[in-house]
Design an enzyme around this catalytic site. Sequence first.
Site, PDB file in Angstrom:
ATOM      1  N   GLY A  11      48.013  30.870  34.331  1.00 28.20           N
ATOM      2  CA  GLY A  11      49.131  31.803  34.150  1.00 28.20           C
ATOM      3  C   GLY A  11      49.984  31.865  35.408  1.00 28.20           C
ATOM      4  O   GLY A  11      49.448  31.917  36.514  1.00 28.20           O
ATOM      5  N   ARG A  22      56.790  26.815  48.477  1.00 29.97           N
ATOM      6  CA  ARG A  22      57.761  26.587  49.560  1.00 29.97           C
ATOM      7  C   ARG A  22      57.045  26.464  50.910  1.00 29.97           C
ATOM      8  O   ARG A  22      57.350  25.574  51.719  1.00 29.97           O
ATOM      9  CB  ARG A  22      58.747  27.758  49.578  1.00 29.97           C
ATOM     10  CG  ARG A  22      59.718  27.793  50.741  1.00 29.97           C
ATOM     11  CD  ARG A  22      60.617  29.016  50.574  1.00 29.97           C
ATOM     12  NE  ARG A  22      61.538  29.185  51.671  1.00 29.97           N
ATOM     13  CZ  ARG A  22      61.287  29.882  52.776  1.00 29.97           C
ATOM     14  NH1 ARG A  22      60.093  30.448  52.931  1.00 29.97           N
ATOM     15  NH2 ARG A  22      62.201  30.010  53.720  1.00 29.97           N
ATOM     16  N   ARG A  68      47.887  25.308  30.939  1.00 31.51           N
ATOM     17  CA  ARG A  68      46.422  25.470  30.860  1.00 31.51           C
ATOM     18  C   ARG A  68      45.928  24.199  30.168  1.00 31.51           C
ATOM     19  O   ARG A  68      46.109  24.046  28.977  1.00 31.51           O
ATOM     20  CB  ARG A  68      46.071  26.702  30.032  1.00 31.51           C
ATOM     21  CG  ARG A  68      46.616  28.028  30.602  1.00 31.51           C
ATOM     22  CD  ARG A  68      46.012  29.204  29.872  1.00 31.51           C
ATOM     23  NE  ARG A  68      46.700  30.462  30.085  1.00 31.51           N
ATOM     24  CZ  ARG A  68      46.493  31.276  31.125  1.00 31.51           C
ATOM     25  NH1 ARG A  68      45.638  30.940  32.059  1.00 31.51           N
ATOM     26  NH2 ARG A  68      47.134  32.428  31.227  1.00 31.51           N
ATOM     27  N   ASP A  73      40.789  31.594  38.880  1.00 31.17           N
ATOM     28  CA  ASP A  73      39.446  30.996  38.959  1.00 31.17           C
ATOM     29  C   ASP A  73      39.319  29.704  38.156  1.00 31.17           C
ATOM     30  O   ASP A  73      38.639  28.768  38.582  1.00 31.17           O
ATOM     31  CB  ASP A  73      38.351  32.014  38.590  1.00 31.17           C
ATOM     32  CG  ASP A  73      38.490  32.552  37.190  1.00 31.17           C
ATOM     33  OD1 ASP A  73      39.564  32.360  36.580  1.00 31.17           O
ATOM     34  OD2 ASP A  73      37.528  33.175  36.699  1.00 31.17           O
ATOM     35  N   THR A  88      47.343  34.926  40.821  1.00 34.37           N
ATOM     36  CA  THR A  88      47.176  35.507  39.490  1.00 34.37           C
ATOM     37  C   THR A  88      47.492  37.003  39.552  1.00 34.37           C
ATOM     38  O   THR A  88      47.049  37.681  40.488  1.00 34.37           O
ATOM     39  CB  THR A  88      45.759  35.298  38.911  1.00 34.37           C
ATOM     40  OG1 THR A  88      45.579  36.216  37.812  1.00 34.37           O
ATOM     41  CG2 THR A  88      44.659  35.546  39.915  1.00 34.37           C
ATOM     42  N   ASP A 137      46.247  39.190  37.858  1.00 32.48           N
ATOM     43  CA  ASP A 137      45.079  39.995  37.476  1.00 32.48           C
ATOM     44  C   ASP A 137      44.321  40.577  38.676  1.00 32.48           C
ATOM     45  O   ASP A 137      43.601  41.563  38.530  1.00 32.48           O
ATOM     46  CB  ASP A 137      44.095  39.157  36.640  1.00 32.48           C
ATOM     47  CG  ASP A 137      44.720  38.656  35.350  1.00 32.48           C
ATOM     48  OD1 ASP A 137      45.678  39.288  34.875  1.00 32.48           O
ATOM     49  OD2 ASP A 137      44.251  37.628  34.822  1.00 32.48           O
ATOM     50  N   ASP A 173      41.708  39.424  40.023  1.00 27.56           N
ATOM     51  CA  ASP A 173      40.325  39.475  39.538  1.00 27.56           C
ATOM     52  C   ASP A 173      39.377  38.551  40.292  1.00 27.56           C
ATOM     53  O   ASP A 173      38.278  38.260  39.822  1.00 27.56           O
ATOM     54  CB  ASP A 173      40.295  39.141  38.033  1.00 27.56           C
ATOM     55  CG  ASP A 173      40.870  37.769  37.726  1.00 27.56           C
ATOM     56  OD1 ASP A 173      41.468  37.141  38.634  1.00 27.56           O
ATOM     57  OD2 ASP A 173      40.736  37.312  36.576  1.00 27.56           O
ATOM     58  N   MET A 201      48.194  44.038  31.216  1.00 25.75           N
ATOM     59  CA  MET A 201      47.368  42.829  31.318  1.00 25.75           C
ATOM     60  C   MET A 201      46.232  43.009  32.326  1.00 25.75           C
ATOM     61  O   MET A 201      46.072  44.087  32.899  1.00 25.75           O
ATOM     62  CB  MET A 201      48.236  41.643  31.721  1.00 25.75           C
ATOM     63  CG  MET A 201      49.021  41.052  30.577  1.00 25.75           C
ATOM     64  SD  MET A 201      49.878  39.553  31.111  1.00 25.75           S
ATOM     65  CE  MET A 201      50.424  38.913  29.526  1.00 25.75           C
ATOM     66  N   ARG A 218      43.326  40.591  31.875  1.00 27.20           N
ATOM     67  CA  ARG A 218      42.229  39.818  31.251  1.00 27.20           C
ATOM     68  C   ARG A 218      40.991  40.699  31.165  1.00 27.20           C
ATOM     69  O   ARG A 218      40.978  41.615  30.364  1.00 27.20           O
ATOM     70  CB  ARG A 218      41.957  38.539  32.028  1.00 27.20           C
ATOM     71  CG  ARG A 218      41.264  37.490  31.194  1.00 27.20           C
ATOM     72  CD  ARG A 218      41.137  36.183  31.941  1.00 27.20           C
ATOM     73  NE  ARG A 218      42.397  35.509  32.131  1.00 27.20           N
ATOM     74  CZ  ARG A 218      42.944  34.678  31.254  1.00 27.20           C
ATOM     75  NH1 ARG A 218      42.327  34.407  30.144  1.00 27.20           N
ATOM     76  NH2 ARG A 218      44.084  34.094  31.495  1.00 27.20           N
ATOM     77  N   ARG A 238      49.145  73.889  29.211  1.00 27.27           N
ATOM     78  CA  ARG A 238      49.828  74.429  30.397  1.00 27.27           C
ATOM     79  C   ARG A 238      51.282  73.934  30.460  1.00 27.27           C
ATOM     80  O   ARG A 238      51.917  73.889  31.508  1.00 27.27           O
ATOM     81  CB  ARG A 238      49.050  74.145  31.680  1.00 27.27           C
ATOM     82  CG  ARG A 238      48.955  72.717  32.093  1.00 27.27           C
ATOM     83  CD  ARG A 238      48.162  72.601  33.407  1.00 27.27           C
ATOM     84  NE  ARG A 238      47.841  71.207  33.695  1.00 27.27           N
ATOM     85  CZ  ARG A 238      48.657  70.387  34.333  1.00 27.27           C
ATOM     86  NH1 ARG A 238      49.828  70.794  34.736  1.00 27.27           N
ATOM     87  NH2 ARG A 238      48.281  69.141  34.564  1.00 27.27           N
TER      88      ARG A 238
END
Length: 319
Positions: free
Chosen positions: A11, A21, A72, A103, A125, A127, A129, A169, A171, A211
């Site tokens: 992704g 760069r 992918r 990963d 990524t 994520d 993660d 998102m 994952r 409230r």
Amino acid sequence: MKRIGVLTSGGDAPGMNAATRAVVRTGIYHGLKVMGIGQGYKGLIEGNISEMNLSSVADIIHRGGTKLRTARSEEFKTEVGLKKALNVIKVFGIDGLIVIGGDGSFKGAKELNKKGIKAIGIPGTIDNDLGYTDYSIGFDTAINTVVDAISNIRDTTTSHGRANIVEVMGRNCGDIALYAGLAGGAESIIVPEEDFSSDEVCKKLIQGRNRGKLHSIILLAENMLNSYDLAKEIEYKTGISTRVTILGHIQRGGSPTAFDRIIASKMGARSVELLLEGKSSRVVGLKGNKIIDIEIDEALSTEKKFDKEVYELTKILSI
Ligand code: F6P
């Protein structure tokens, strides 16, 4: 080391361009030839490779997405695919490879390394993660996008006196929900790392309404439950009109924040230095304020820790 390759895989994440760069310009600065590999491992297998120069990475530091494009690749995971990739690397005379991704992309780098290719990984990524690093490129931009969205949603939610479930998102990781929820002042945050009780969410909504609260934002990490079913359950249990907003791929785009550009630039430059130092099978990361590097194997086996303290803080701040 004379000729290196760089690819982005999996992704995309805002800041990947800034990392590319930095790889290209640091490589050229040190007298290397830098080959850009289009569309990740798919492009590697297909020989979608061309030499990059200083101008190839001009005007991209502020752009989201990845100029190198990404994919992918299922084929690369097969023996045949790996063989094709190794052959292309040989034909193009690439001595070292820099892989920007998550990963899955690092696993690919590890396989190439087992076959003798020098490879370095850069975490990219949204994520966040990856357990071995405090930070992966793209996360800051993604949570800022979510926080902006929450502000807009809050306006209309208040006008109508509603609740809104905002699905984000990640994952299998709750970091986007957690940190965007903290920054966006969400009333409830639902993440895979913590037990979830719809009764608790409803109790909070009722207390808030009693409230005089006119809005409630419930931040939900993806892949946990059906947002629309949860909205129905909340409406049934509380009588509060509840809408759903699934933010989706908007979180992956947009101009990277200054933080993402800075970390990407540092990581890109460091990864080239590692190749020049003769290192291989390593990934760069961020620990505290420092750019670190560790073995790919160790990185992949480091479990991601969820920040329970921050989670508890969000609960306190949303009473
Ligand atoms: O890993 C990044 C990510 O955006 C995840 O948060 C999400 O689950 C997934 O990728 C979506 O993948 P795709 O773009 O292939 O639909």
